[in-house]
Write an enzyme that holds these catalytic residues in place. Sequence first.
Site, PDB file in Angstrom:
ATOM      1  N   GLU A  13      33.732  49.054  14.929  1.00 39.06           N
ATOM      2  CA  GLU A  13      32.606  48.664  15.790  1.00 39.06           C
ATOM      3  C   GLU A  13      31.405  49.450  15.278  1.00 39.06           C
ATOM      4  O   GLU A  13      31.268  50.641  15.563  1.00 39.06           O
ATOM      5  CB  GLU A  13      32.896  49.013  17.255  1.00 39.06           C
ATOM      6  CG  GLU A  13      34.059  48.242  17.868  1.00 39.06           C
ATOM      7  CD  GLU A  13      33.748  46.770  18.103  1.00 39.06           C
ATOM      8  OE1 GLU A  13      32.573  46.376  17.998  1.00 39.06           O
ATOM      9  OE2 GLU A  13      34.692  46.014  18.361  1.00 39.06           O
ATOM     10  N   CYS A  25      24.104  50.457  20.589  1.00 34.36           N
ATOM     11  CA  CYS A  25      24.311  49.493  19.496  1.00 34.36           C
ATOM     12  C   CYS A  25      23.830  48.101  19.884  1.00 34.36           C
ATOM     13  O   CYS A  25      23.547  47.274  19.022  1.00 34.36           O
ATOM     14  CB  CYS A  25      25.779  49.456  19.101  1.00 34.36           C
ATOM     15  SG  CYS A  25      26.863  49.116  20.487  1.00 34.36           S
TER      16      CYS A  25
END
Length: 505
Positions: free
Chosen positions: A271, A305
Amino acid sequence: MTALTLHHEDAKGTHAMMPCLEDARLYRNLAYIGGKWTHDKTYFNVENPSNNEMIGHVSSLCREQVIHAVDVAHEAFSYWRRLTADSRSEYLMQWHDLILQNREDLARIMVIEQGKTLSDARGEVDYGASFIRWFAEEARRSYGETIPSHIPNAQLQTVREPIGVAALITPWNFPNAMITRKAAAALAIGCPVIIKPASETPFSALALAELADRAGFPPGVFNVVNGDAAMVSEVLCGNDKIKALSFTGSTRVGKLLLRQAADTVKKCSMELGGNAPFIVLEGMDVEQAAKAAIDAKFQTSGQDCLAANRIFVPRKQYSGFLDSFSRQMNALKVGDGFDPETEIGPLISARAVAKAAELVDDALSKGARKIGGDQSTAPGPNYFVPTLLADVTPDMAVYREENFCPVAGVLAYDSVDDVIEMANDTEYGLAAYVYGHDIRAIWKCMRGLEFGMVSINSVKMTGHPIPFGGMKQSGLGREGSRHGFDEYSEIKYCCLGGLPTASGS
Ligand code: NAP
């Protein structure tokens, strides 16, 4: 990371510096291996990003201790995998309930080591716990398949089997949920875990370990190691007893870990970073669009993010949008996470503040206009006052790089086709936002954007039931949802041949 050399657990020193907690035993500073609290001679300091005060020292393990963690987790695998899904689910639910019972303390620990607001930290504890409940429930439904046979007199089926010990390396921006999102899936399907949290935020991880200990997980099933990141990852990635590697962090480090894990052919889920476009479609109310863009940009003070990195606005509505965005942005309250009025907390470090300033300088030198962002009003050295950069262009770092700070780059576009092309002009592909009413334009964006997650008319998009993850260099694999098990399991196909026919011959 500053190293101190001590010969014993520095419980006294650390407890003197800890935040005010209802349960002081949650503030642990050792590693947790094989069901025991373990330490080495070296400790590193952890600071509160809001004021740079030291909040404790955490034991930094040596190579042999990390190898020991791998060995005990590997031993635990044979026991853990054989438990029924119901039993594993019960351990997870026990952990889940303890987390929620200690929500306030976990949130306070997070504020003091990460800097986010107390309400965001409480939200993260809930969000983190939701993955544990989800996978505790999903464990009971990790079905295989029966396949219509192409071989006479055979029964074909698949079973889902746990892959083995999982190494989980996590970042500082979500010190609780990035651990639970991985660990819950791994544990539920039958994999012991070794967690290496970010060195900025080890206390949240160690508090989760304390609660896992109280939940009664068998020794070796849940482990947390701290130490020099390069050494720990080299041991974890190079050891054949580790079968899965799950990493959340920067694309730069993700690539490094993928290379390290190649020799033992581990299952890797990554990720990684993002460069989210936020696209306002023509005809959208600018006030409403600006409000949503503010929420998407400044979540976790921009250190997210999913944060909107490039905001695209139709040329006709550009100046109205800039007025509305800057007015709402300038009203954001910057301050310490414990102040209930705070909306923007400190950045994680002085280095992050310097990087934000560099992004602004680079953009200004290439023709951007700065609106707001008077840094003389910052309440401390690690704070960056929200800044709007208008007229951003693709050659600017603020457009190309993941910003990870409260700097918003805005630019105008002329057509939906153009904006999709511009949005896709990045090696990242994590999340994208689209705001508008025109269903044809929305549909074009949904299908045309090369991002793992596309959110239409909503800033909130994540949660336990959805497959979280990115395309391109934003990562590999998905977390959460029913797909979350894929990263920690193998599908085994079994062919049972030579069976009697239905008539018994
Ligand atoms: P990072 O610098 O990549 O660090 C993440 C983890 O990797 C930490 O535990 C860190 O340990 C470790 N690490 C650092 N350098 C290493 C090395 N050379 N070898 C092995 N391990 C190493 O990322 P970060 O600054 O903590 O987090 C921010 C990044 O995470 C952003 O790019 C953000 O987009 C990404 N992120 C992605 C998601 C997602 O779901 N896609 C979610 C959250 C964050 P130390 O702390 O000990 O150095």
